[in-house]
Design an enzyme around this catalytic site. Structure first.
Site, PDB file in Angstrom:
ATOM      1  N   CYS A 232     -12.051 -49.257 -66.203  1.00  0.00           N
ATOM      2  CA  CYS A 232     -12.241 -49.735 -67.952  1.00  0.00           C
ATOM      3  C   CYS A 232     -13.216 -49.108 -68.015  1.00  0.00           C
ATOM      4  CB  CYS A 232     -13.460 -51.651 -68.363  1.00  0.00           C
ATOM      5  SG  CYS A 232     -10.890 -52.219 -68.366  1.00  0.00           S
ATOM      6  N   ARG A 233     -14.668 -49.298 -67.676  1.00  0.00           N
ATOM      7  CA  ARG A 233     -15.887 -48.657 -68.412  1.00  0.00           C
ATOM      8  C   ARG A 233     -16.469 -47.053 -67.755  1.00  0.00           C
ATOM      9  NH1 ARG A 233     -19.343 -53.844 -66.265  1.00  0.00           N
ATOM     10  NH2 ARG A 233     -17.713 -53.814 -64.593  1.00  0.00           N
ATOM     11  N   SER A 234     -16.064 -47.515 -66.592  1.00  0.00           N
ATOM     12  CA  SER A 234     -17.004 -45.840 -65.974  1.00  0.00           C
ATOM     13  C   SER A 234     -15.887 -44.538 -66.594  1.00  0.00           C
ATOM     14  CB  SER A 234     -16.596 -45.866 -63.994  1.00  0.00           C
ATOM     15  OG  SER A 234     -15.680 -46.087 -63.655  1.00  0.00           O
TER      16      SER A 234
ATOM     17  N   CYS B 274     -18.485 -48.415 -62.210  1.00  0.00           N
ATOM     18  CA  CYS B 274     -18.194 -49.986 -62.432  1.00  0.00           C
ATOM     19  C   CYS B 274     -17.612 -50.704 -61.413  1.00  0.00           C
ATOM     20  CB  CYS B 274     -17.863 -49.505 -64.006  1.00  0.00           C
ATOM     21  SG  CYS B 274     -16.165 -49.173 -64.040  1.00  0.00           S
TER      22      CYS B 274
ATOM     23  N   ASP C 133     -18.347 -55.931 -69.361  1.00  0.00           N
ATOM     24  CA  ASP C 133     -17.260 -55.678 -68.352  1.00  0.00           C
ATOM     25  C   ASP C 133     -16.359 -56.107 -69.535  1.00  0.00           C
ATOM     26  OD1 ASP C 133     -15.343 -55.275 -66.985  1.00  0.00           O
ATOM     27  OD2 ASP C 133     -15.581 -56.756 -65.380  1.00  0.00           O
TER      28      ASP C 133
ATOM     29  N   ASN D  50     -13.401 -49.146 -61.972  1.00  0.00           N
ATOM     30  CA  ASN D  50     -12.651 -47.246 -62.470  1.00  0.00           C
ATOM     31  C   ASN D  50     -11.973 -48.083 -63.508  1.00  0.00           C
ATOM     32  OD1 ASN D  50     -12.228 -44.390 -60.977  1.00  0.00           O
ATOM     33  ND2 ASN D  50     -13.134 -44.494 -62.697  1.00  0.00           N
TER      34      ASN D  50
END
Ligand code: 4NP
Length: 162
Positions: free
Chosen positions: A22-24, A17, A132, A20
């Site tokens: 939050c999402r990934s 993401c 995001d 690195n």
């Protein structure tokens, strides 16, 4: 001459993401849990295309949401993706199109790593982005967990069938 970069033998999945944090890391945590449950051996990691959170732990909201789903991601630390990752990983999985475009620029000529959006693996969701949640609230992180879990289930199903 075309130089072919060797592929790792064990499947190796890198989620990418922007930050690195939050999402990934959520995708990494979800994938670890599903792969373990299904007994699939693979390497799993995550990285960001941006440099701002190198060395940082995942966002506290991401950590809380993962923990609520029985997954600990507090020990992960942010790092930035690099060209070497295209040799180390068989699958490089972007969380959205902005990061997919950034990865296409980093990708070395001759790399055989598969580069796709996470939701390309989910039937009916190809081409869609994982939004995001960074400027959102914890409910947005719950939604992120749900959607990255769909991706993790689909990826593990793919590795099982290979
Ligand atoms: P992520 O969210 O890409 O899901 O980790 C973000 C985290 C931090 C920033 C942007 C997105 N930032 O600009 O610092």
């Amino acid at each position: 001459m075309i130089t072919e970069v060797p592929m790792p033998r064990t499947p190796a999945i890198l989620f990418v993401c922007l930050g690195n944090i939050c999402r990934s890391p959520l995708a990494e945590g979800a994938m670890r849990a599903v792969a373990e449950r299904e007994g699939i051996e693979c390497l799993i990691d995550s990285a960001g295309t941006g440099p701002w959170h190198i060395g940082d732990a995942p966002d506290p909201r991401a950590q809380r949401v993962a923990r609520r789903h029985g997954v600990e991601i507090g020990d992960l630390r942010g790092r930035q993706v690099s060209a070497d990752d295209f040799e180390r990983f068989s699958h490089i999985v972007a969380l959205d199109k902005q990061n997919l475009a950034a990865l296409q620029k980093v990708r070395p000529t001759g790399s055989r790593a598969e580069l796709k959006l996470l939701l390309d693996y989910v039937p009916g969701m190809a081409g869609k982005a994982v939004a995001d949640p960074y400027y959102g609230d914890e409910n947005d992180f719950e939604k992120t967990w749900s959607v990255v879990s769909l991706g993790a289930e689909a990826l593990v199903a793919l590795l099982k069938s290979a």
